[in-house]
Design a protein around this motif. Structure first.
Motif, PDB file in Angstrom:
ATOM      1  N   ARG A  54      42.275  31.213  36.776  1.00 55.46           N
ATOM      2  CA  ARG A  54      43.568  31.888  36.974  1.00 55.46           C
ATOM      3  C   ARG A  54      44.457  31.735  35.753  1.00 55.46           C
ATOM      4  O   ARG A  54      45.150  32.674  35.356  1.00 55.46           O
ATOM      5  CB  ARG A  54      44.269  31.338  38.207  1.00 55.46           C
ATOM      6  CG  ARG A  54      43.672  31.827  39.495  1.00 55.46           C
ATOM      7  CD  ARG A  54      44.494  31.393  40.670  1.00 55.46           C
ATOM      8  NE  ARG A  54      43.946  31.917  41.908  1.00 55.46           N
ATOM      9  CZ  ARG A  54      44.408  31.637  43.096  1.00 55.46           C
ATOM     10  NH1 ARG A  54      45.440  30.818  43.223  1.00 55.46           N
ATOM     11  NH2 ARG A  54      43.859  32.151  44.163  1.00 55.46           N
ATOM     12  N   MET A 111      43.035  34.011  33.107  1.00 56.23           N
ATOM     13  CA  MET A 111      43.259  35.427  33.418  1.00 56.23           C
ATOM     14  C   MET A 111      44.728  35.796  33.242  1.00 56.23           C
ATOM     15  O   MET A 111      45.037  36.889  32.750  1.00 56.23           O
ATOM     16  CB  MET A 111      42.824  35.728  34.874  1.00 56.23           C
ATOM     17  CG  MET A 111      41.340  35.561  35.107  1.00 56.23           C
ATOM     18  SD  MET A 111      40.351  36.740  34.216  1.00 56.23           S
ATOM     19  CE  MET A 111      40.610  38.189  35.211  1.00 56.23           C
ATOM     20  N   ARG A 133      45.954  38.518  30.394  1.00 53.47           N
ATOM     21  CA  ARG A 133      46.629  39.732  30.822  1.00 53.47           C
ATOM     22  C   ARG A 133      47.858  40.003  29.951  1.00 53.47           C
ATOM     23  O   ARG A 133      48.145  41.148  29.635  1.00 53.47           O
ATOM     24  CB  ARG A 133      47.077  39.589  32.269  1.00 53.47           C
ATOM     25  CG  ARG A 133      46.192  40.353  33.224  1.00 53.47           C
ATOM     26  CD  ARG A 133      46.822  40.401  34.609  1.00 53.47           C
ATOM     27  NE  ARG A 133      45.821  39.878  35.546  1.00 53.47           N
ATOM     28  CZ  ARG A 133      46.065  39.068  36.524  1.00 53.47           C
ATOM     29  NH1 ARG A 133      47.285  38.625  36.731  1.00 53.47           N
ATOM     30  NH2 ARG A 133      45.128  38.668  37.325  1.00 53.47           N
TER      31      ARG A 133
END
Length: 70
Positions: A60, A63, A67
């Protein structure tokens, strides 16, 4: 013949001291191995949960940082 009938005439120390000691001596190794197995299994489950949680946290975090770079 029920267990209560067998122990009915026995003194209290036979029921509450001698019989449990005999059971521990006879089945002590089995009881210890079962307890050891359960503790080992719980430890392995705890390690697995920690590793999976750490992996999810890292994925997480990766990611979310990737992003923002897009």
């Amino acid at each position: 013949m029920a267990v209560q009938e067998i122990f009915a005439g026995m003194p209290w120390w036979v029921k509450w001291v001698a019989v449990p000691l005999i059971v521990l001596v006879v089945f002590g190794g089995l009881i210890a191995s079962v307890v050891g197995f359960v503790i080992g299994l719980l430890f392995k489950v705890l390690i697995a949960v920690m590793l999976v949680g750490g992996l999810i946290f890292l994925v997480r975090k990766f990611m979310s940082s990737s992003r923002s770079d897009w």
